[in-house]
Structures are given as structure tokens and as C-alpha cells.
Scaffold this active site. Sequence first.
Site, short mmCIF file in Angstrom:
data_model
loop_
_atom_site.label_atom_id
_atom_site.label_comp_id
_atom_site.label_asym_id
_atom_site.label_seq_id
_atom_site.Cartn_x
_atom_site.Cartn_y
_atom_site.Cartn_z
N TRP A 10 0.81 -1.22 0.00
CA TRP A 10 0.00 0.00 0.00
C TRP A 10 0.84 1.27 0.00
O TRP A 10 0.30 2.38 -0.13
CB TRP A 10 -0.93 0.01 1.22
CG TRP A 10 -2.04 -1.00 1.18
CD1 TRP A 10 -2.23 -2.00 0.25
CD2 TRP A 10 -3.13 -1.12 2.10
NE1 TRP A 10 -3.35 -2.74 0.55
CE2 TRP A 10 -3.93 -2.21 1.68
CE3 TRP A 10 -3.50 -0.41 3.24
CZ2 TRP A 10 -5.08 -2.60 2.36
CZ3 TRP A 10 -4.65 -0.81 3.92
CH2 TRP A 10 -5.43 -1.89 3.48
N LYS A 11 2.15 1.13 0.23
CA LYS A 11 3.06 2.29 0.29
C LYS A 11 2.49 3.33 1.27
O LYS A 11 1.84 2.96 2.25
CB LYS A 11 3.30 2.84 -1.11
CG LYS A 11 3.76 1.73 -2.08
CD LYS A 11 4.25 2.22 -3.41
CE LYS A 11 4.67 1.04 -4.27
NZ LYS A 11 5.18 1.43 -5.57
N HIS A 95 12.74 -2.55 -0.97
CA HIS A 95 11.95 -1.96 -2.06
C HIS A 95 12.75 -0.84 -2.72
O HIS A 95 13.49 -0.11 -2.05
CB HIS A 95 10.62 -1.41 -1.52
CG HIS A 95 9.66 -1.09 -2.61
ND1 HIS A 95 9.75 0.10 -3.33
CD2 HIS A 95 8.65 -1.79 -3.16
CE1 HIS A 95 8.81 0.09 -4.26
NE2 HIS A 95 8.12 -1.04 -4.18
N GLU A 167 11.17 -6.33 -9.23
CA GLU A 167 10.44 -5.12 -9.60
C GLU A 167 11.36 -4.21 -10.40
O GLU A 167 12.17 -3.47 -9.81
CB GLU A 167 9.98 -4.38 -8.34
CG GLU A 167 9.05 -5.18 -7.45
CD GLU A 167 8.16 -4.29 -6.58
OE1 GLU A 167 6.97 -4.58 -6.51
OE2 GLU A 167 8.65 -3.28 -6.04
N GLY A 173 4.79 2.10 -10.96
CA GLY A 173 3.94 3.29 -10.95
C GLY A 173 3.95 4.07 -12.25
O GLY A 173 3.48 5.20 -12.31
P1 13P Z 1 2.83 -0.38 -9.01
O1 13P Z 1 2.01 -1.64 -9.06
O2 13P Z 1 2.06 0.83 -8.57
O3 13P Z 1 3.63 -0.16 -10.25
O4 13P Z 1 3.92 -0.60 -7.82
C1 13P Z 1 4.66 -1.77 -7.79
C2 13P Z 1 5.40 -1.80 -6.51
O5 13P Z 1 6.31 -1.02 -6.29
C3 13P Z 1 4.98 -2.79 -5.50
O6 13P Z 1 5.91 -2.87 -4.46
#
Ligand code: 13P
Length: 252
Positions: A10-11, A95, A167, A173
Site C-alpha cells: 500500500w506504500k 523496495h 520489480e 507506478g
Molecule cells: P505499481 O504496481 O504501482 O507499479 O507498484 C509496484 C510496486 O512497487 C509494489 O511494491
Amino acid sequence: MRTKIVAGNWKMNKTLPEAIQLINDLKSMVKPDKSVEVIIAPSYVNLPKAVELLNDFPIKVSAQNMHFADHGAYTGEVSADMLKAIGVETVILGHSERRAYFNETDDILQNKAHKAYEKQMTNIFCVGEQLEDRQAGKHFDVVKNQLSKALFALPLQAYKKIIIAYEPVWAIGTGETATPSQAQEMHHFIRESLAKKYGRELASHVRILYGGSVKPANAAEIFAQPDVDGGLIGGASLNAKDFNAIIEAAKS
Ligand code: 13P
């Protein structure tokens, strides 16, 4: 057979009332299934409530980070024991946003990964290259380096609780997703690197998640790749309908 995982990072999103709403929406929508493990990672302040609300539902709760020290003069930080004391047994480490904005180095991440192992926490460990690394053809070296510096000092038994998340930074994003074959190629490379270091048996059991603009529309194709064991989802995990659609796409 590796059970798939769909994890929502969820950041820095959702106030407590918004988090409660999202969790309740997920509880009413998600149909638990043996073929997929579901994890959500709300921010620290929302973790106790998330644990309480999900006490009777098979969605696990993860933290987005933790410190490597047990306790002490580290203003603003949170320890493994603090997380465990509220029932959080999983943590996302490394991350790319932690690496880029909070100066987390491979050395720091090695200490954090070691602490997660020592405390028997599940470690969702993130790796991934920048766009310029890929353009320069250095993406495999970058990922190999991140893995070997932070994880390869750990003993084989640590991998019972390690999940790797690939990732690519350029896909986070941005709406730009790695193609299913780019994801598969890197996941295969990661699995081969694990096999070289720890043996094929171990490598065949480690779950490797893909993260970076996974959406309901592209999830199934990415998850169908042989070395992709699910996803770490950012933006789309903030909406119950979208996150549930991604969970559905991971079911077999
Ligand atoms: P998004 O799905 O918003 O690109 O983010 C990926 C992410 O950083 C998950 O940790």
C-alpha cells in the site's frame, strides 16, 4: 508446485478509516482459495487494526520495512520484535523506493535480511534494475549483485521464509509493465542464480513475484509465466475490486 502469492504494497497510502474500509471491502470480495496466498502491507500505524480485522480471514499482514537493530536510539524506526509483538510476521525489504529515497544500501539490506532470518520473519525481498541499467544491458548483473550482496550470505534454511520480488524500477507506478517474456527471462535468471548458489532443489521452491504496474488486465498473462509465482502490487492494491481481480487471475 509453488503456491502463488498476491501481495499488496500500500506504500504511504490510506488513513486508518480508509484502511479499515479497504480491508472490509476485501473481506467481502475475496474468495479464499488454496492456490493463492494473499498478503497486504499497510503502513505501520495501520498494522494493528489490519491484524485485528484479518484475524478471522486468510489474508496475511506485512510491514513495508523494518530496522535491523533490536532496539535503541534510532528515532522513527521500528524493530522486528515490535512487529512480531502485534502479530506481524512478514516484512517487505529492499523496495526500490527505500533504496532510492532512503539510501538503503546492499549492506543495510544484508543486515535487515539477516535480522528477518534471525527473528523467523517472512522476508519479501525486492530486487530490480533502473531503466539505464536495462538500456546498457546490465540488468542481469544489477539483479545478481543485489541478490548476492544482501541474501547470499544467508544459510540455505533461511529460504523457507524468503520470497523474492523482481520489480524493474522503470515499471513501478509508470503504467509501463515488463512484457511477460521480460519478466520470465529475469525470473528464470534469478532461479538459476539461486540454483548455482544453493542447489536446484532449493531454487525450485522459492517463490519469485513480479512487481511493476500489474493490473487486472495484464495479471493473468504475467502470472502464467513458468517462473512467475505471483505479484507484488502497488497502485492496483489500493482498490478492492482491482486487487481482487488480480487475486482471481492468480488462481489455478
Ligand atoms: P505499481 O504496481 O504501482 O507499479 O507498484 C509496484 C510496486 O512497487 C509494489 O511494491
